[in-house]
Motif scaffolding. Structure first.
Motif, mmCIF file in Angstrom:
data_model
loop_
_atom_site.group_PDB
_atom_site.id
_atom_site.type_symbol
_atom_site.label_atom_id
_atom_site.label_comp_id
_atom_site.label_asym_id
_atom_site.label_seq_id
_atom_site.Cartn_x
_atom_site.Cartn_y
_atom_site.Cartn_z
ATOM 1 N N LEU A 121 -8.482 -13.785 64.121
ATOM 2 C CA LEU A 121 -9.476 -12.862 64.664
ATOM 3 C C LEU A 121 -10.840 -13.385 64.246
ATOM 4 C CD1 LEU A 121 -7.848 -9.375 63.950
ATOM 5 C CD2 LEU A 121 -7.774 -10.736 66.045
ATOM 6 N N SER A 122 -11.423 -14.179 65.141
ATOM 7 C CA SER A 122 -12.719 -14.794 64.854
ATOM 8 C C SER A 122 -13.585 -14.758 66.111
ATOM 9 C CB SER A 122 -12.529 -16.237 64.380
ATOM 10 O OG SER A 122 -12.005 -17.026 65.427
ATOM 11 N N GLU A 123 -14.832 -15.115 65.945
ATOM 12 C CA GLU A 123 -15.788 -15.079 67.044
ATOM 13 C C GLU A 123 -15.341 -15.947 68.214
ATOM 14 O OE1 GLU A 123 -16.446 -15.490 63.870
ATOM 15 O OE2 GLU A 123 -17.688 -13.774 63.399
ATOM 16 N N GLU A 181 -15.287 -9.420 71.309
ATOM 17 C CA GLU A 181 -15.848 -8.336 72.122
ATOM 18 C C GLU A 181 -14.753 -7.693 72.969
ATOM 19 O OE1 GLU A 181 -18.810 -6.812 71.988
ATOM 20 O OE2 GLU A 181 -19.096 -8.124 70.273
ATOM 21 N N GLU A 182 -13.889 -8.509 73.528
ATOM 22 C CA GLU A 182 -12.780 -7.978 74.331
ATOM 23 C C GLU A 182 -11.835 -7.147 73.462
ATOM 24 O OE1 GLU A 182 -8.893 -9.567 76.811
ATOM 25 O OE2 GLU A 182 -10.575 -10.930 76.546
ATOM 26 N N SER A 217 -15.669 -11.684 59.279
ATOM 27 C CA SER A 217 -16.450 -10.466 59.065
ATOM 28 C C SER A 217 -16.731 -9.759 60.385
ATOM 29 C CB SER A 217 -17.753 -10.785 58.337
ATOM 30 O OG SER A 217 -18.523 -11.695 59.084
ATOM 31 N N ALA A 218 -16.872 -10.507 61.478
ATOM 32 C CA ALA A 218 -17.101 -9.882 62.791
ATOM 33 C C ALA A 218 -15.890 -9.045 63.193
ATOM 34 C CB ALA A 218 -17.387 -10.941 63.847
ATOM 35 N N ALA A 219 -14.700 -9.535 62.929
ATOM 36 C CA ALA A 219 -13.489 -8.774 63.242
ATOM 37 C C ALA A 219 -13.389 -7.547 62.342
ATOM 38 C CB ALA A 219 -12.252 -9.657 63.092
ATOM 39 N N LEU A 220 -13.751 -7.692 61.084
ATOM 40 C CA LEU A 220 -13.766 -6.532 60.185
ATOM 41 C C LEU A 220 -14.740 -5.478 60.697
ATOM 42 C CD1 LEU A 220 -13.689 -8.266 56.686
ATOM 43 C CD2 LEU A 220 -11.829 -6.991 57.794
ATOM 44 N N LYS A 265 -15.389 -4.848 63.791
ATOM 45 C CA LYS A 265 -14.703 -4.144 64.889
ATOM 46 C C LYS A 265 -13.754 -3.084 64.332
ATOM 47 C CE LYS A 265 -16.530 -6.622 68.148
ATOM 48 N NZ LYS A 265 -17.651 -6.070 68.870
ATOM 49 N N LEU A 266 -13.074 -3.405 63.241
ATOM 50 C CA LEU A 266 -12.152 -2.432 62.633
ATOM 51 C C LEU A 266 -12.917 -1.262 62.021
ATOM 52 C CD1 LEU A 266 -9.494 -4.740 60.945
ATOM 53 C CD2 LEU A 266 -9.467 -3.719 63.236
ATOM 54 N N ILE A 267 -14.055 -1.539 61.405
ATOM 55 C CA ILE A 267 -14.888 -0.464 60.846
ATOM 56 C C ILE A 267 -15.397 0.436 61.969
ATOM 57 C CG2 ILE A 267 -17.094 0.018 59.698
ATOM 58 C CD1 ILE A 267 -16.510 -2.580 58.024
ATOM 59 N N THR A 268 -15.833 -0.154 63.071
ATOM 60 C CA THR A 268 -16.288 0.628 64.227
ATOM 61 C C THR A 268 -15.152 1.489 64.765
ATOM 62 O OG1 THR A 268 -17.930 -1.037 64.806
ATOM 63 C CG2 THR A 268 -17.243 0.464 66.561
ATOM 64 N N LEU A 269 -13.967 0.923 64.868
ATOM 65 C CA LEU A 269 -12.802 1.682 65.324
ATOM 66 C C LEU A 269 -12.520 2.850 64.385
ATOM 67 C CD1 LEU A 269 -10.239 1.964 67.148
ATOM 68 C CD2 LEU A 269 -9.105 0.417 65.523
ATOM 69 N N HIS A 270 -12.555 2.595 63.095
ATOM 70 C CA HIS A 270 -12.323 3.644 62.089
ATOM 71 C C HIS A 270 -13.321 4.789 62.261
ATOM 72 C CE1 HIS A 270 -12.776 5.413 58.011
ATOM 73 N NE2 HIS A 270 -11.464 5.270 57.986
ATOM 74 N N ARG A 271 -14.577 4.458 62.407
ATOM 75 C CA ARG A 271 -15.614 5.483 62.568
ATOM 76 C C ARG A 271 -15.434 6.260 63.869
ATOM 77 N NH1 ARG A 271 -20.690 1.820 60.568
ATOM 78 N NH2 ARG A 271 -20.234 2.003 58.342
ATOM 79 N N ARG A 272 -15.128 5.535 64.936
ATOM 80 C CA ARG A 272 -14.976 6.164 66.254
ATOM 81 C C ARG A 272 -13.810 7.167 66.250
ATOM 82 N NH1 ARG A 272 -16.933 4.930 71.176
ATOM 83 N NH2 ARG A 272 -17.842 3.038 70.345
ATOM 84 N N ILE A 273 -12.685 6.767 65.685
ATOM 85 C CA ILE A 273 -11.514 7.648 65.696
ATOM 86 C C ILE A 273 -11.740 8.858 64.780
ATOM 87 C CG2 ILE A 273 -10.092 6.573 63.896
ATOM 88 C CD1 ILE A 273 -7.713 6.871 65.878
ATOM 89 N N HIS A 274 -12.467 8.659 63.667
ATOM 90 C CA HIS A 274 -12.764 9.787 62.781
ATOM 91 C C HIS A 274 -13.711 10.782 63.436
ATOM 92 C CE1 HIS A 274 -10.789 9.339 58.886
ATOM 93 N NE2 HIS A 274 -10.673 8.067 59.263
ATOM 94 N N ARG A 275 -14.664 10.297 64.234
ATOM 95 C CA ARG A 275 -15.579 11.196 64.948
ATOM 96 C C ARG A 275 -14.838 12.077 65.941
ATOM 97 N NH1 ARG A 275 -19.016 6.859 66.743
ATOM 98 N NH2 ARG A 275 -19.735 5.994 64.808
#
Length: 122
Positions: A29-31, A36-37, A66-69, A71-81
């Protein structure tokens, strides 16, 4: 939850009751691998398919940037919202090391395998 129309080159999906298990199919999982996909696929699960209980299986992943991480942080925040919960499982080798080193092991809920992750939703 119907995911019949969901197609991804990054994920395979399996449902277990109200919980979705998404298995990442890429070892890196790298740039260079069009993160983005992957981010759009994960976002679609939450926003368009109304997934609120998600287990993300990292068993295949051997390398993560770190870019893939991010994406995972964004996913975590989105699902918690959306009053949902994300559990990562099967983080091993260098992926587990990166999660430990970055202290994200304390940010995410992490389970050793999918079965134990599913049990955390009970």
């Amino acid at each position: 939850m119907s995911f019949e129309q969901f197609h991804s080159t990054f994920l395979t999906l399996e449902t277990s009751g109200p919980t979705l298990v998404a298995r990442i199919t890429r070892p890196r999982l790298s740039e260079e691998d069009n993160l983005e996909e992957m981010g759009q696929d994960l976002q679609s699960l939450i926003d368009h398919h109304q997934c609120r209980q998600l287990v993300l299986n990292l068993e295949t992943v051997q390398f993560i940037t770190s870019a893939a991480l991010g994406k995972l942080i964004t996913l975590h925040r989105r699902i918690h919202r959306k009053a949902g919960r994300l559990i990562l499982c099967h983080a091993q080798g260098s992926v587990a090391d990166v999660l430990q080193t970055t202290q994200l092991i304390n940010y995410f809920t992490v389970a050793p395998d999918a079965q134990q992750a599913l049990a955390m939703y009970v």
